[in-house]
Write a protein that holds these residues in place. Structure first.
Motif, PDB file in Angstrom:
ATOM      1  N   ARG A  89       0.838  -1.215   0.000  1.00 31.30           N
ATOM      2  CA  ARG A  89       0.000   0.000   0.000  1.00 31.30           C
ATOM      3  C   ARG A  89       0.865   1.255   0.000  1.00 31.30           C
ATOM      4  N   TYR A  90       1.896   1.270   0.830  1.00 25.15           N
ATOM      5  CA  TYR A  90       2.788   2.427   0.891  1.00 25.15           C
ATOM      6  C   TYR A  90       3.560   2.609  -0.409  1.00 25.15           C
ATOM      7  N   ALA A  91       4.011   1.517  -1.009  1.00 27.62           N
ATOM      8  CA  ALA A  91       4.733   1.615  -2.278  1.00 27.62           C
ATOM      9  C   ALA A  91       3.847   2.251  -3.342  1.00 27.62           C
ATOM     10  N   LEU A  92       2.587   1.862  -3.368  1.00 28.30           N
ATOM     11  CA  LEU A  92       1.668   2.442  -4.336  1.00 28.30           C
ATOM     12  C   LEU A  92       1.462   3.931  -4.051  1.00 28.30           C
ATOM     13  N   ARG A  93       1.324   4.305  -2.784  1.00 31.47           N
ATOM     14  CA  ARG A  93       1.181   5.725  -2.430  1.00 31.47           C
ATOM     15  C   ARG A  93       2.416   6.522  -2.835  1.00 31.47           C
ATOM     16  N   VAL A  94       3.590   5.961  -2.622  1.00 32.79           N
ATOM     17  CA  VAL A  94       4.844   6.638  -2.977  1.00 32.79           C
ATOM     18  C   VAL A  94       4.928   6.804  -4.492  1.00 32.79           C
ATOM     19  N   MET A  95       4.566   5.773  -5.220  1.00 35.94           N
ATOM     20  CA  MET A  95       4.620   5.856  -6.681  1.00 35.94           C
ATOM     21  C   MET A  95       3.606   6.867  -7.217  1.00 35.94           C
ATOM     22  N   VAL A  96       2.439   6.945  -6.611  1.00 42.54           N
ATOM     23  CA  VAL A  96       1.457   7.961  -7.005  1.00 42.54           C
ATOM     24  C   VAL A  96       2.014   9.352  -6.711  1.00 42.54           C
ATOM     25  N   ASP A  97       2.646   9.513  -5.563  1.00 37.77           N
ATOM     26  CA  ASP A  97       3.262  10.797  -5.209  1.00 37.77           C
ATOM     27  C   ASP A  97       4.301  11.198  -6.254  1.00 37.77           C
ATOM     28  N   LEU A  98       5.150  10.255  -6.634  1.00 39.39           N
ATOM     29  CA  LEU A  98       6.160  10.542  -7.658  1.00 39.39           C
ATOM     30  C   LEU A  98       5.507  10.862  -9.007  1.00 39.39           C
ATOM     31  N   ALA A  99       4.423  10.185  -9.312  1.00 38.16           N
ATOM     32  CA  ALA A  99       3.707  10.457 -10.564  1.00 38.16           C
ATOM     33  C   ALA A  99       3.110  11.865 -10.547  1.00 38.16           C
ATOM     34  N   GLU A 100       2.580  12.263  -9.407  1.00 41.07           N
ATOM     35  CA  GLU A 100       2.017  13.617  -9.289  1.00 41.07           C
ATOM     36  C   GLU A 100       3.092  14.691  -9.389  1.00 41.07           C
ATOM     37  N   ASN A 101       4.321  14.318  -9.089  1.00 39.40           N
ATOM     38  CA  ASN A 101       5.442  15.260  -9.139  1.00 39.40           C
ATOM     39  C   ASN A 101       6.409  14.907 -10.263  1.00 39.40           C
ATOM     40  N   HIS A 102       5.886  14.245 -11.290  1.00 39.97           N
ATOM     41  CA  HIS A 102       6.698  13.744 -12.401  1.00 39.97           C
ATOM     42  C   HIS A 102       7.424  14.856 -13.152  1.00 39.97           C
TER      43      HIS A 102
ATOM     44  N   ASP B 158      12.579  17.341 -11.464  1.00 41.55           N
ATOM     45  CA  ASP B 158      13.772  16.579 -11.805  1.00 41.55           C
ATOM     46  C   ASP B 158      13.979  15.437 -10.817  1.00 41.55           C
ATOM     47  N   ARG B 159      13.670  15.694  -9.561  1.00 35.67           N
ATOM     48  CA  ARG B 159      13.783  14.686  -8.507  1.00 35.67           C
ATOM     49  C   ARG B 159      12.937  15.124  -7.325  1.00 35.67           C
ATOM     50  N   THR B 160      12.562  14.152  -6.506  1.00 36.00           N
ATOM     51  CA  THR B 160      11.769  14.436  -5.314  1.00 36.00           C
ATOM     52  C   THR B 160      12.511  13.869  -4.111  1.00 36.00           C
ATOM     53  N   PRO B 161      12.893  14.728  -3.164  1.00 36.25           N
ATOM     54  CA  PRO B 161      13.584  14.231  -1.967  1.00 36.25           C
ATOM     55  C   PRO B 161      12.693  13.301  -1.150  1.00 36.25           C
ATOM     56  N   LEU B 162      13.307  12.283  -0.579  1.00 35.34           N
ATOM     57  CA  LEU B 162      12.607  11.305   0.238  1.00 35.34           C
ATOM     58  C   LEU B 162      11.855  11.975   1.387  1.00 35.34           C
ATOM     59  N   LYS B 163      12.453  12.970   1.971  1.00 35.90           N
ATOM     60  CA  LYS B 163      11.843  13.677   3.098  1.00 35.90           C
ATOM     61  C   LYS B 163      10.494  14.291   2.698  1.00 35.90           C
ATOM     62  N   GLU B 164      10.427  14.850   1.505  1.00 34.89           N
ATOM     63  CA  GLU B 164       9.177  15.462   1.035  1.00 34.89           C
ATOM     64  C   GLU B 164       8.081  14.408   0.855  1.00 34.89           C
ATOM     65  N   ILE B 165       8.471  13.282   0.275  1.00 38.88           N
ATOM     66  CA  ILE B 165       7.494  12.203   0.076  1.00 38.88           C
ATOM     67  C   ILE B 165       6.980  11.722   1.429  1.00 38.88           C
ATOM     68  N   ALA B 166       7.900  11.517   2.363  1.00 36.11           N
ATOM     69  CA  ALA B 166       7.541  11.035   3.700  1.00 36.11           C
ATOM     70  C   ALA B 166       6.563  11.991   4.374  1.00 36.11           C
TER      71      ALA B 166
END
Length: 134
Positions: free
Chosen positions: A8-21, A24-32
């Motif tokens: 479930r968390y992996a899917l949420r993280v991947m959606v987050d990255l997709a929303e911020n596609h 150039d990069r998204t820091p782990l801290k921001e995703i968390a």
């Protein structure tokens, strides 16, 4: 089939990255922070996703993560298979399972086979692009 917290968390993280596609990069801290998931837990998920070619890790100052493909190219089923290992509803349908001795006369096997097919087809029909539209 119950999807684990990791799935479930992996899917949420991947959606987050997709929303911020577009970044150039998204820091782990921001995703968390956005996902309200511990940074340490996300690190283990990102290692798994990175090793399996789902994301690129950018090391060093200003580093982070990004999708290495368009969100439309990521199937929910693929993400869950990486994190869960299997989506099969019963052990005898898992890839590499030892053939069940009851297979030739099992009255319930058709139910599990059809359920497996429905779940796999559905999860493979949904992409990250679909999820960020909703």
């Amino acid at each position: 089939m119950i999807v684990s917290t990791r799935g479930r968390y992996a899917l949420r993280v991947m959606v987050d990255l997709a929303e911020n596609h577009d970044k150039d990069r998204t820091p782990l801290k921001e995703i968390a922070e956005r996902q309200n998931i511990s940074q340490k837990y996300i690190e283990t998920i990102m290692t798994l996703l990175s090793k399996n070619g789902f994301v690129d890790a950018i090391q060093g100052k200003g580093g982070g993560y990004r999708l290495n493909r368009s969100p439309v190219e990521y199937k929910v089923g693929d993400i869950l298979r990486v994190t869960e290992g299997t989506l099969a509803p019963v052990a005898c349908l898992e890839k590499g399972a030892v053939p069940c001795e009851r297979k030739s006369f099992c009255k319930t096997l058709p139910v599990w086979t059809k359920l497996d097919e429905i779940v796999e087809n559905y999860l493979d029909s949904v992409t990250l692009a679909d999820l960020i539209k909703s």
